[in-house]
Design a protein around this motif. Sequence first.
Motif, PDB file in Angstrom:
ATOM      1  N   ALA A 302     -61.264  49.778  75.265  1.00  0.00           N
ATOM      2  CA  ALA A 302     -62.261  50.895  74.341  1.00  0.00           C
ATOM      3  C   ALA A 302     -62.285  49.959  73.197  1.00  0.00           C
ATOM      4  N   THR A 303     -61.841  49.336  72.322  1.00  0.00           N
ATOM      5  CA  THR A 303     -61.604  48.491  71.190  1.00  0.00           C
ATOM      6  C   THR A 303     -62.342  47.648  71.885  1.00  0.00           C
ATOM      7  N   VAL A 304     -61.604  46.070  73.484  1.00  0.00           N
ATOM      8  CA  VAL A 304     -62.081  45.157  73.704  1.00  0.00           C
ATOM      9  C   VAL A 304     -63.409  44.909  74.095  1.00  0.00           C
ATOM     10  N   CYS A 317     -60.993  37.475  69.537  1.00  0.00           N
ATOM     11  CA  CYS A 317     -60.374  36.967  69.772  1.00  0.00           C
ATOM     12  C   CYS A 317     -58.924  37.421  68.850  1.00  0.00           C
ATOM     13  N   TYR A 318     -58.561  37.082  67.476  1.00  0.00           N
ATOM     14  CA  TYR A 318     -57.601  37.871  66.871  1.00  0.00           C
ATOM     15  C   TYR A 318     -57.048  39.210  67.828  1.00  0.00           C
ATOM     16  N   ASN A 323     -52.264  40.809  70.456  1.00  0.00           N
ATOM     17  CA  ASN A 323     -51.269  41.374  71.276  1.00  0.00           C
ATOM     18  C   ASN A 323     -51.008  41.151  73.239  1.00  0.00           C
ATOM     19  N   PHE A 324     -51.544  39.832  72.901  1.00  0.00           N
ATOM     20  CA  PHE A 324     -50.883  38.865  74.085  1.00  0.00           C
ATOM     21  C   PHE A 324     -49.630  38.433  73.181  1.00  0.00           C
ATOM     22  N   VAL A 355     -66.641  30.194  71.612  1.00  0.00           N
ATOM     23  CA  VAL A 355     -66.189  29.204  72.453  1.00  0.00           C
ATOM     24  C   VAL A 355     -64.159  30.197  73.463  1.00  0.00           C
ATOM     25  N   ALA A 356     -63.778  30.371  72.629  1.00  0.00           N
ATOM     26  CA  ALA A 356     -62.088  30.591  72.712  1.00  0.00           C
ATOM     27  C   ALA A 356     -62.389  32.011  73.224  1.00  0.00           C
ATOM     28  N   ALA A 357     -63.378  32.848  73.298  1.00  0.00           N
ATOM     29  CA  ALA A 357     -63.428  34.585  74.035  1.00  0.00           C
ATOM     30  C   ALA A 357     -63.585  34.607  75.761  1.00  0.00           C
ATOM     31  N   PRO A 358     -64.380  34.192  75.721  1.00  0.00           N
ATOM     32  CA  PRO A 358     -64.729  34.138  77.408  1.00  0.00           C
ATOM     33  C   PRO A 358     -63.027  34.373  78.251  1.00  0.00           C
ATOM     34  N   LYS A 359     -62.801  32.924  77.462  1.00  0.00           N
ATOM     35  CA  LYS A 359     -61.253  32.372  77.760  1.00  0.00           C
ATOM     36  C   LYS A 359     -59.930  33.513  77.767  1.00  0.00           C
ATOM     37  N   LEU A 360     -60.446  34.184  76.755  1.00  0.00           N
ATOM     38  CA  LEU A 360     -58.940  35.272  76.483  1.00  0.00           C
ATOM     39  C   LEU A 360     -59.336  36.703  76.855  1.00  0.00           C
ATOM     40  N   LEU A 361     -60.841  36.964  76.963  1.00  0.00           N
ATOM     41  CA  LEU A 361     -61.179  37.506  77.692  1.00  0.00           C
ATOM     42  C   LEU A 361     -60.978  38.275  79.323  1.00  0.00           C
TER      43      LEU A 361
END
Length: 387
Positions: A302-304, A317-318, A323-324, A355-361
């Motif tokens: 839900a948060t994501v 990103c944070y 969480n990882f 740039v980082a968000a899609p990779k983490l997602l």
Amino acid sequence: MKNVLPKFQRPIQGIDEPRTEVSHWDKAMDAYDAKNYRTSLIETINYINPELLKGKDTSSEINLVRGQGSAEIQVNISETTFSVNAPFLRATDTTNKVALYRKIAEVNFNPLTLAQIHLKEDTLWFEYEAPISLCQPYKVYDVLREICVYADDYDDEFVEKYKADFYKETNTQPLAGEEIDQVWQQISTVLTEYKDYSAFFKEKRWDAFQWDIIVISLLKIVNMPYVHGTLRTKLQEYVYNLFNNQIDFQHRIDKGTNFMTQLCEKSKEDFMKDIYHADAFISLKWRSSVQILQDDFKRLEATVNRYVNDGDNFSLCYFLQYNFLYTLYNYNVEEVHKNAIYDVLEKVSGLEPQVAAPKLLETYRSFLNGSTTAASGKKGLFAKLFG
């Protein structure tokens, strides 16, 4: 300061770090259901740490002795009985025995649920014994983990508070010269970046992100498998408090900030006193599986989704970074899961949030649907079986 994500370097490999082998768990459960209790116990031990029985004759009585910190874990499996004994402390003439024994009585009521601590002459022992017919794999895992966790946690505390002595010196191996430099460089980077990001968030008045950078910094250090002693105990205490929603949020930030200040002021010599390779009977982290990890990541969904829908790449990103790291802190994960997290955290180091968000997602969603792979492209066991 440029608005990019903190750097991440995967820790160097620990020596003899226990790794669970999930293939043994189903064998243990099947054997217990078939009333093959001895086989069930052997497979449970193999699941916990396959190195323990390697090269041993398991056709007759089994005796295992392995260190867990300064405790000595002794396991016996006979034809009829399973027992665990773990001497971990000695009382001496200088020990505050009244206070120590009062605390032991308290511990025997809570948090211990299966094992008990007994006094034999001047030595304190964790003990547990049961007929093998009652040794269901979950119970065996829980009792061994309980003894190892609390023997490892309480030894340093009781030596410091009550002047007890360790039962024996921890079987440790110092880091090699090159390892020392590498580990200190990693710790120094974590602390330097903490100070930079904390100052940045203060300047921007983004107070809530002070919590994020404290948690990320502490988890990076405590997840190093060679961090032991009072350093690890204090790190665990602050991680627990930072995630404790019963404590006022600002109070958690203030306490965490004070602790980070203390860490930043510690010398290399002070850090390295608690950094070494050590024997371990069992991983002190919880066991994991694809299903367990899926359930854990499901609670973040839900948060994501809210951050994604709001286009809030910075918060996303944070949120995913810590969480990882928290997953690695809590669970003894399969190598494919650990490396998938290491890979993405290294990949997004120093990148701007958009740039980082899609990779983490992408990595988050792979955990969510049970299809996680590391950079090698090899699927984990559970993903192969159930993906």
